[in-house]
Write an enzyme that holds these catalytic residues in place. Structure first.
Site, PDB file in Angstrom:
ATOM      1  N   ASN A 209       0.729  -1.118  -0.136  1.00  9.41           N
ATOM      2  CA  ASN A 209      -0.214  -0.003   0.019  1.00  9.41           C
ATOM      3  C   ASN A 209       0.886   1.294   0.027  1.00  9.41           C
ATOM      4  O   ASN A 209       2.153   1.077  -0.013  1.00  9.41           O
ATOM      5  CB  ASN A 209      -0.889   0.045   1.246  1.00  9.41           C
ATOM      6  CG  ASN A 209      -0.233  -0.135   2.515  1.00  9.41           C
ATOM      7  OD1 ASN A 209       0.211   0.781   2.770  1.00  9.41           O
ATOM      8  ND2 ASN A 209      -0.145  -1.096   3.182  1.00  9.41           N
ATOM      9  N   LYS A 287       9.322 -17.519  -9.142  1.00 10.42           N
ATOM     10  CA  LYS A 287       8.702 -16.616  -9.743  1.00 10.42           C
ATOM     11  C   LYS A 287       7.607 -17.225 -10.818  1.00 10.42           C
ATOM     12  O   LYS A 287       7.903 -18.121 -11.571  1.00 10.42           O
ATOM     13  CB  LYS A 287       9.566 -15.825 -10.664  1.00 10.42           C
ATOM     14  CG  LYS A 287       8.931 -14.822 -11.278  1.00 10.42           C
ATOM     15  CD  LYS A 287      10.209 -13.917 -12.112  1.00 10.42           C
ATOM     16  CE  LYS A 287       9.307 -12.938 -12.853  1.00 10.42           C
ATOM     17  NZ  LYS A 287      10.091 -12.323 -14.066  1.00 10.42           N
ATOM     18  N   PRO A 304      -3.399 -11.375  10.844  1.00  9.73           N
ATOM     19  CA  PRO A 304      -3.600 -11.196  12.135  1.00  9.73           C
ATOM     20  C   PRO A 304      -3.718  -9.578  12.204  1.00  9.73           C
ATOM     21  O   PRO A 304      -3.117  -8.823  11.435  1.00  9.73           O
ATOM     22  CB  PRO A 304      -2.413 -11.625  12.874  1.00  9.73           C
ATOM     23  CG  PRO A 304      -1.123 -11.636  11.821  1.00  9.73           C
ATOM     24  CD  PRO A 304      -1.853 -11.999  10.382  1.00  9.73           C
TER      25      PRO A 304
HETATM   26  O1  C5P Z   1      -8.608  -1.997  10.982  1.00  9.48           O
HETATM   27  P1  C5P Z   1      -7.850  -0.817  10.196  1.00  9.48           P
HETATM   28  O2  C5P Z   1      -6.798  -1.261   9.218  1.00  9.48           O
HETATM   29  O3  C5P Z   1      -8.552   0.335   9.851  1.00  9.48           O
HETATM   30  O4  C5P Z   1      -7.032  -0.309  11.667  1.00  9.48           O
HETATM   31  C1  C5P Z   1      -6.178   0.258  11.664  1.00  9.48           C
HETATM   32  C2  C5P Z   1      -5.276   0.263  12.990  1.00  9.48           C
HETATM   33  O5  C5P Z   1      -5.327  -1.129  13.141  1.00  9.48           O
HETATM   34  C3  C5P Z   1      -3.866   0.767  12.724  1.00  9.48           C
HETATM   35  O6  C5P Z   1      -3.427   1.034  14.116  1.00  9.48           O
HETATM   36  C4  C5P Z   1      -3.121  -0.380  12.291  1.00  9.48           C
HETATM   37  O7  C5P Z   1      -1.826  -0.236  12.488  1.00  9.48           O
HETATM   38  C5  C5P Z   1      -3.994  -1.343  13.151  1.00  9.48           C
HETATM   39  N1  C5P Z   1      -3.852  -2.703  12.412  1.00  9.48           N
HETATM   40  C6  C5P Z   1      -3.001  -3.761  12.850  1.00  9.48           C
HETATM   41  N2  C5P Z   1      -2.915  -5.223  12.090  1.00  9.48           N
HETATM   42  C7  C5P Z   1      -3.861  -5.098  11.138  1.00  9.48           C
HETATM   43  C8  C5P Z   1      -4.649  -4.195  10.545  1.00  9.48           C
HETATM   44  C9  C5P Z   1      -4.516  -2.886  11.236  1.00  9.48           C
HETATM   45  O8  C5P Z   1      -2.138  -3.702  13.498  1.00  9.48           O
HETATM   46  N3  C5P Z   1      -3.729  -6.273  10.473  1.00  9.48           N
END
Ligand code: C5P
Length: 398
Positions: A209, A287, A304
């Site tokens: 991303n 690959k 997770p």
């Molecule tokens: O659910 P969402 O991605 O919007 O949540 C954002 C928050 O959750 C951020 O603090 C991000 O670092 C954390 N997060 C995480 N593990 C994930 C998804 C999001 O720690 N798999």
């Protein structure tokens, strides 16, 4: 400890001005930069040339010198310093400072600065003991101006008593003490996650991303500046990690979780990473080749949730768990719901909808959602958002 620091030195008009020359030397020996300013009276005692030669820097002397104003405005001059030192601080300068007068360059700088001011008073003993000076010194102390000296001893005027300017090395020690930042997080351990994750498709391709890691890096630096020991768990970000933190580099969400768990225990954990929601199941070891069968079908599995996992830990949960929420609509409501869903204490929510320029940009406009409040912060540089958040964390842990 003075290396790299910048002292704006205002030299007032007193016989002790000659000691300011030695002070410049001592500061420079210690690696500090000195930007000198001479008051009109100061220039009667030492010359701009000798001051500039010792400081290795142009001497500023008059507010109405238009060339200087063009080169560097007085506001900028006073802000670029780490500390403003007035030595010698004459009775006249102290009075002007206490009254908030700004009739020349030196006093304008003193009014315009956002840095701490340290004054080394020097004057005749009766002037020092005069009720007007007592009043001014009390006012300046109330305003947060730091003082070093004056010392007691024989005076140039033949009298004896308090009024001699502190010796250059005493002033250096006072400057060092004034520059030691407050470290409310000293002895505390904080974990920060930052950056994107890369979820491999095969050895050369991945899902990612646009997170730059800028906010996470700024936050780690701000927590470090408040004295915290920071474990900085970062995905492949484009902004480098700050110096002075323990950097734990990971690629995937699953590695990030393992690194966070490995870094526990911590008093606080801040999850600023933009973690991928999914990974590719059975990522190819070799690959993937373009073939006659067309594009491969990628099967995705959920990653997770690192924030929720840590926030819901029965044992060894950090006292403060902070998440971020990048939303595009209904920011506060969405983020408040997220706070409850994830079980964290605070959420830093921001609007990343198109046109805000926040994702990957230099600024951020956040809402801090706590157990009791939703505070809208103004649009600020990411470093300033980080500084404010770090201070809030320090206050919460105090
Ligand atoms: O659910 P969402 O991605 O919007 O949540 C954002 C928050 O959750 C951020 O603090 C991000 O670092 C954390 N997060 C995480 N593990 C994930 C998804 C999001 O720690 N798999």
């Amino acid at each position: 400890m003075l290396a790299g620091k910048r002292v704006l030195l205002i030299i007032g008009g007193g016989i002790a001005a000659y000691k300011a020359l030695d002070l410049i030397r001592r500061l420079r020996e210690r690696g500090a930069g000195v930007v000198p300013v001479l008051t009109r009276a100061g220039a009667e005692f030492v010359t701009p040339l000798s001051v500039a030669a010792l400081a290795g820097h142009k001497t500023y002397s008059d507010l109405f010198d238009l060339t200087d104003e063009a080169e560097m405005g007085h506001i900028q001059l006073s802000r670029a310093a780490d500390l403003v030192v007035v030595a010698p601080a004459t009775a006249d300068l102290l009075a002007k400072m206490a009254a908030g007068m700004a009739g020349d360059l030196a006093t304008t700088l003193l009014m315009a600065t956002d840095k701490r001011v340290l004054a080394a008073p020097a004057m005749n003993v009766r002037m020092w003991q005069h009720p007007a000076t007592r009043r001014n010194v009390a006012q300046l102390a109330a305003d947060g101006v730091l003082m070093v000296g004056p010392n007691e001893g024989d005076m140039a005027c033949g009298e004896f008593g308090p009024g001699r300017m502190a010796e250059p090395l005493e002033i250096v020690a006072a400057i060092e003490a004034a520059l030691v930042p407050d470290q409310p997080l000293a002895g505390r351990h904080v974990i920060v996650t930052s950056g994107p994750t890369h979820e491999p498709i095969d050895p050369v391709r991945y899902i990612a991303n646009r997170s730059s890691g800028a906010q996470g890096s700024a936050l780690a630096a701000a927590l470090r500046d408040l004295g915290a020991r920071v474990s900085f768990v970062t995905g492949p970000a484009s902004v480098p990690p700050p110096p002075g933190v323990e950097v734990l580099r990971v690629e995937t969400a699953r590695q990030m979780l393992a690194a966070v768990v490995g870094a526990l225990p911590a008093e606080a954990a801040v999850f600023a990473a933009a973690v991928a929601d999914w990974h590719v199941t059975g990522a190819a070891g070799r690959k993937l080749k373009k073939g006659a069968d067309g594009p491969p079908a990628l099967a995705l599995a959920e990653n997770p949730d690192i924030l929720a996992t840590i926030a819901r830990r029965a044992e060894g949960r950090p006292a403060l768990v902070v998440g971020f929420a990048a939303e595009t609509e209904d920011v506060t409501a969405q983020a408040s719901a997220k706070r409850l869903r994830k079980g964290c204490d605070w959420i830093v929510a921001n609007d990343v909808s198109e046109g805000t320029g926040i994702m990957g940009g230099a600024e951020n406009a956040v809402t801090l959602i706590t157990e009791t409040d939703a505070e809208d912060w103004p649009r600020l540089p990411k470093a300033e958002v980080a500084r404010r958040l770090a201070e809030r964390i320090a206050r919460h842990l105090a």
